[in-house]
Design a protein around this motif. Sequence first.
Motif, PDB file in Angstrom:
ATOM      1  N   ASP A 154       0.813  -1.215   0.000  1.00  0.00           N
ATOM      2  CA  ASP A 154       0.000   0.000   0.000  1.00  0.00           C
ATOM      3  C   ASP A 154       0.847   1.266   0.000  1.00  0.00           C
ATOM      4  O   ASP A 154       0.334   2.353   0.300  1.00  0.00           O
ATOM      5  CB  ASP A 154      -0.946   0.009   1.207  1.00  0.00           C
ATOM      6  N   ASP A 157      -0.411   4.408  -1.608  1.00  0.00           N
ATOM      7  CA  ASP A 157      -1.674   4.932  -1.077  1.00  0.00           C
ATOM      8  C   ASP A 157      -1.491   5.645   0.262  1.00  0.00           C
ATOM      9  O   ASP A 157      -2.444   6.248   0.768  1.00  0.00           O
ATOM     10  CB  ASP A 157      -2.683   3.789  -0.887  1.00  0.00           C
ATOM     11  N   ARG A 158      -0.301   5.591   0.822  1.00  0.00           N
ATOM     12  CA  ARG A 158      -0.108   6.100   2.184  1.00  0.00           C
ATOM     13  C   ARG A 158       0.171   7.599   2.227  1.00  0.00           C
ATOM     14  O   ARG A 158       0.041   8.223   3.292  1.00  0.00           O
ATOM     15  CB  ARG A 158       1.046   5.364   2.868  1.00  0.00           C
ATOM     16  N   LYS A 256      -0.379  11.431  -5.104  1.00  0.00           N
ATOM     17  CA  LYS A 256      -1.430  11.005  -6.017  1.00  0.00           C
ATOM     18  C   LYS A 256      -2.145  12.246  -6.538  1.00  0.00           C
ATOM     19  O   LYS A 256      -2.352  13.213  -5.794  1.00  0.00           O
ATOM     20  CB  LYS A 256      -2.436  10.096  -5.303  1.00  0.00           C
ATOM     21  N   PRO A 259      -6.101  11.888  -4.594  1.00  0.00           N
ATOM     22  CA  PRO A 259      -6.174  11.053  -3.387  1.00  0.00           C
ATOM     23  C   PRO A 259      -7.592  11.011  -2.830  1.00  0.00           C
ATOM     24  O   PRO A 259      -8.370  11.962  -2.989  1.00  0.00           O
ATOM     25  CB  PRO A 259      -5.224  11.745  -2.418  1.00  0.00           C
ATOM     26  N   THR A 260      -7.923   9.909  -2.177  1.00  0.00           N
ATOM     27  CA  THR A 260      -9.249   9.788  -1.580  1.00  0.00           C
ATOM     28  C   THR A 260      -9.318  10.584  -0.284  1.00  0.00           C
ATOM     29  O   THR A 260      -8.300  10.943   0.310  1.00  0.00           O
ATOM     30  CB  THR A 260      -9.584   8.323  -1.282  1.00  0.00           C
ATOM     31  N   ASP A 262     -10.185   9.405   2.538  1.00  0.00           N
ATOM     32  CA  ASP A 262      -9.590   8.591   3.598  1.00  0.00           C
ATOM     33  C   ASP A 262      -8.065   8.704   3.599  1.00  0.00           C
ATOM     34  O   ASP A 262      -7.435   8.755   4.672  1.00  0.00           O
ATOM     35  CB  ASP A 262     -10.002   7.121   3.436  1.00  0.00           C
ATOM     36  N   GLU A 263      -7.474   8.738   2.424  1.00  0.00           N
ATOM     37  CA  GLU A 263      -6.013   8.871   2.343  1.00  0.00           C
ATOM     38  C   GLU A 263      -5.551  10.230   2.858  1.00  0.00           C
ATOM     39  O   GLU A 263      -4.550  10.332   3.580  1.00  0.00           O
ATOM     40  CB  GLU A 263      -5.568   8.659   0.894  1.00  0.00           C
ATOM     41  N   ARG A 266      -5.834  10.317   6.703  1.00  0.00           N
ATOM     42  CA  ARG A 266      -4.727   9.642   7.382  1.00  0.00           C
ATOM     43  C   ARG A 266      -3.459  10.501   7.339  1.00  0.00           C
ATOM     44  O   ARG A 266      -2.766  10.658   8.352  1.00  0.00           O
ATOM     45  CB  ARG A 266      -4.464   8.292   6.736  1.00  0.00           C
TER      46      ARG A 266
END
Length: 484
Positions: A154, A157-158, A256, A259-260, A262-263, A266
């Motif tokens: 991942d 995605d972090r 990204k 990015p979402t 949620d990403e 975080r």
Amino acid sequence: MSNAPDIVFIITDQQRYDTIRALGAAHMDTPNIDRLVETGVSFDQCHVTAPSCVPCRASLFTGYYPHTNGVLANGQPWSRTWVSDLANAGYHCVNVGKMHTIPYDAKAGFHERYVVENKDRYMEGRWFFDEWDKALASHGLKKQQREEYRKRPDYKDRLGAFTWDLPAALQSDNFIGDTACWWLETKPVEKPLFLVVGFPGPHPPYDPTPEMAEKYMARDVPLPDVSDEDLKALAAPWIEKRAHDVEVDHDSVAWKLDPTADELKRMRAYYYANCEMIDTQVGRILDALQVRGNMDNTIVIFTSDHGDNLGDHGLSQKWAPYDEVTRVPMIISAPNWFKGGRKVTEMVQLFDLGPTILEWAGVTPDSSLEAISLNTALEGKPFAGRRHVFCEQAGDVNMTGASYLTMARSETHKLIRFRRSSEGQLFDLVADPGERKNLWNDPAAAAIKQDLLDALLDFHLESTIQTKNARRLIVAPSDAEALQ
């Protein structure tokens, strides 16, 4: 020198202004920095002279703008500082943590240095072993950083956010706090003390301990609000930077374009968690200073070298001189010296700390310094501040779309000019504090644009005259060839 104050200078790396509860960040818990705000003087409009680590710090510790001292990008050599003036005046000068001199272990005027550098040094200084590296190795541990993070499925995605899963005491900011407290509790010094404590965080990788990460993941935190219209309005260098940061991971951040939520949550939560971890260590340092017994004659500074876009404007990290990057917290607390609980709203620059500190030590700053003393403001006397603040950057690996940029900011407007480009950025900070609407080509803003372009010209002309003899103060003989 018998009445000379101890000076404790705490500087973080990449911490935004909006990360301290007492300065309006309701999403944060920062009780110890809040104490400094309550007892000290806060500068509400402190702006850096460069939007990245090395040029900003070289400017801060020399008192000159980057174009004057020749340090305009990360990785460029610098080592001569005004710290040597404090040493010559009778101070014992100590650095614990990050300074980001190049080379990393340059003396830089200090009697003692306990060097801790960037958490992720993949692009430069990869095999330099600092105090933190040695501590990890002595425990048989391998540092969490890019080479290890890349093995994770991942990783992309972090957005640079990873929990610190090794012993908590060995997380970099905890390690710095422990080391600073150990020094304060152990080392007897009869001279006045100048102590610089440089925390590597909240610079990425954003790496709080699991319990602190969980705390901020469980609360509402402000997230970036970036529309398609905002992205289309970006200047070409920032559009290119977005693409570059997707292709090349910097500081363990794989960016990204979309990015979402949620990403982003975080990433922000872990960043804010890093800030509270630093706050805890600031509290420990303040307690250690109290036990040391000279707090009545100690001046404590808290600030950062620049901020972080954290997804604002669709951008990762720094380099782009939006206010999220250029505006930093700066707090000076010394109740026996300066009346506390006050806020200075006039504009200043971070490197103005240099002559301010020198004057506390009884040293007259060199007349060629481009930084100005803040002591008039600290003493509660009439203080005009700066009509404009300036920021500049050149040649960094992330700025593939611009070889050099300069920023001029007044209280109401900001202009960014890119070298050899007809494109630029102009923002009305009153009507558009989020810097979303670029007025560069707006005929109605032509007069404001010209005023700020004139301010940039005057900035360089005045700098040339004021600092014509400054090179002898900036470049050590061993540095001269490297800076050609």
